[in-house]
Every structure is written in C-alpha cells, then in structure tokens.
Design a protein around this motif. Structure first.
Motif, mmCIF file in Angstrom:
data_model
loop_
_atom_site.group_PDB
_atom_site.id
_atom_site.type_symbol
_atom_site.label_atom_id
_atom_site.label_comp_id
_atom_site.label_asym_id
_atom_site.label_seq_id
_atom_site.Cartn_x
_atom_site.Cartn_y
_atom_site.Cartn_z
ATOM 1 N N ILE A 1 -22.414 3.009 47.011
ATOM 2 C CA ILE A 1 -21.544 2.985 45.833
ATOM 3 C C ILE A 1 -21.133 1.533 45.610
ATOM 4 O O ILE A 1 -20.520 0.922 46.485
ATOM 5 N N GLY B 1 -17.457 0.445 41.128
ATOM 6 C CA GLY B 1 -18.431 1.328 40.497
ATOM 7 C C GLY B 1 -18.242 2.759 40.950
ATOM 8 O O GLY B 1 -17.241 3.112 41.566
ATOM 9 N N SER B 2 -19.249 3.583 40.642
ATOM 10 C CA SER B 2 -19.151 4.999 40.983
ATOM 11 C C SER B 2 -20.520 5.599 41.258
ATOM 12 O O SER B 2 -21.555 4.969 41.023
ATOM 13 N N ALA C 1 -17.205 12.371 40.000
ATOM 14 C CA ALA C 1 -17.375 10.919 40.070
ATOM 15 C C ALA C 1 -16.685 10.415 41.332
ATOM 16 O O ALA C 1 -15.498 10.666 41.535
ATOM 17 N N PHE D 1 -15.641 7.082 43.200
ATOM 18 C CA PHE D 1 -15.384 5.684 42.861
ATOM 19 C C PHE D 1 -15.130 4.857 44.112
ATOM 20 O O PHE D 1 -14.542 5.346 45.074
ATOM 21 N N ARG D 2 -15.527 3.580 44.039
ATOM 22 C CA ARG D 2 -15.235 2.619 45.109
ATOM 23 C C ARG D 2 -14.512 1.432 44.484
ATOM 24 O O ARG D 2 -15.029 0.765 43.586
ATOM 25 N N ASP E 1 -15.761 14.323 36.747
ATOM 26 C CA ASP E 1 -16.354 13.303 35.871
ATOM 27 C C ASP E 1 -16.103 13.627 34.404
ATOM 28 O O ASP E 1 -16.995 13.555 33.574
ATOM 29 N N SER F 1 -17.298 8.394 35.195
ATOM 30 C CA SER F 1 -18.209 7.633 36.055
ATOM 31 C C SER F 1 -18.791 6.421 35.333
ATOM 32 O O SER F 1 -19.266 5.482 35.967
ATOM 33 N N VAL G 1 -13.752 0.378 36.445
ATOM 34 C CA VAL G 1 -12.837 0.499 37.573
ATOM 35 C C VAL G 1 -12.092 -0.820 37.717
ATOM 36 O O VAL G 1 -12.704 -1.891 37.753
ATOM 37 N N VAL H 1 -9.256 3.778 36.569
ATOM 38 C CA VAL H 1 -10.496 3.761 35.806
ATOM 39 C C VAL H 1 -10.138 3.944 34.332
ATOM 40 O O VAL H 1 -9.236 4.701 33.994
ATOM 41 N N LEU I 1 -6.786 6.604 40.021
ATOM 42 C CA LEU I 1 -7.833 7.178 40.856
ATOM 43 C C LEU I 1 -7.263 8.023 41.993
ATOM 44 O O LEU I 1 -7.884 8.988 42.426
#
Length: 111
Positions: A13, A17-18, A29, A31-32, A43, A53, A57, A62, A73
C-alpha cells in the motif's frame, strides 16, 4: 464468524495511498498514512457514494474525489459542516503484514 485476513504487506500500500479489498460486505478501502498508520473504510463516501480509495490522503483524513468531502480515517466520520459516516473496519499491522477483520474476504487487488 469474524476472522483476521492477511491482505498483503504494508509495503504493498503506497504511503498516502490505498488498496481495495473486495469482500462480502462490499469494497473496502485500506489506507496508509505518511506515518504508516493503516485504516479501513467502506469504499463509498456517505455523501454520494464516491470511491474513497481514489481520494487524496492527508494526515489521517481522506478527501472524496467527487465532491471534496473530508472524512476522518480513524472513525469514518465526515468533517463539519458535512454530516455522515463511512463504515470502518478493524485493521492492524503485524510483522509488516496488513490484517483486516471481516466475516469473509473474496478477493483483493491494488489500486
């Protein structure tokens, strides 16, 4: 029965992003954030179902790509003045692997 599912390495990931995980509950989704914190939400933006997604982020938030709603998040809650919440899912990192807690996972793919 609820179980933890290994959905891949944290490095799969991208930071900020996702990744989408397809499940019996619908697309999720994952996420990082820049600090490697990991979060999982449905999502679908609570506003009009936009694909979270594909959003931007920033920090632990997000921004939906359709109408710029911003969601936390950690909770899935929209930031005021918007009101709504995306479903959140338990997620954790163990030994560099991302684990998602679900009833069942059918498939996963990178975004």
């Amino acid at each position: 029965m609820t179980d933890w599912h290994d959905i891949g390495a944290l490095s799969d990931i991208p930071q900020l992003g996702s990744r989408i995980v397809k499940s019996a509950q619908g697309d999720i989704a994952v996420f990082r954030a820049a600090d490697d914190a990991v979060f999982a939400l449905s999502d679908s933006c609570p506003h009009r179902g936009g694909p979270l997604s594909q959003g931007i982020v920033h920090g632990h938030r997000v921004t939906c790509p359709l109408h710029n709603w911003v969601l936390e998040l950690e909770s899935g809650a929209a930031i005021a003045p918007d009101v709504g919440c995306a479903r959140k899912y338990p997620v954790r990192v163990d030994g560099g692997r991302v684990l998602l807690q679900l009833v069942s996972v059918t498939d996963s793919s990178s975004v």
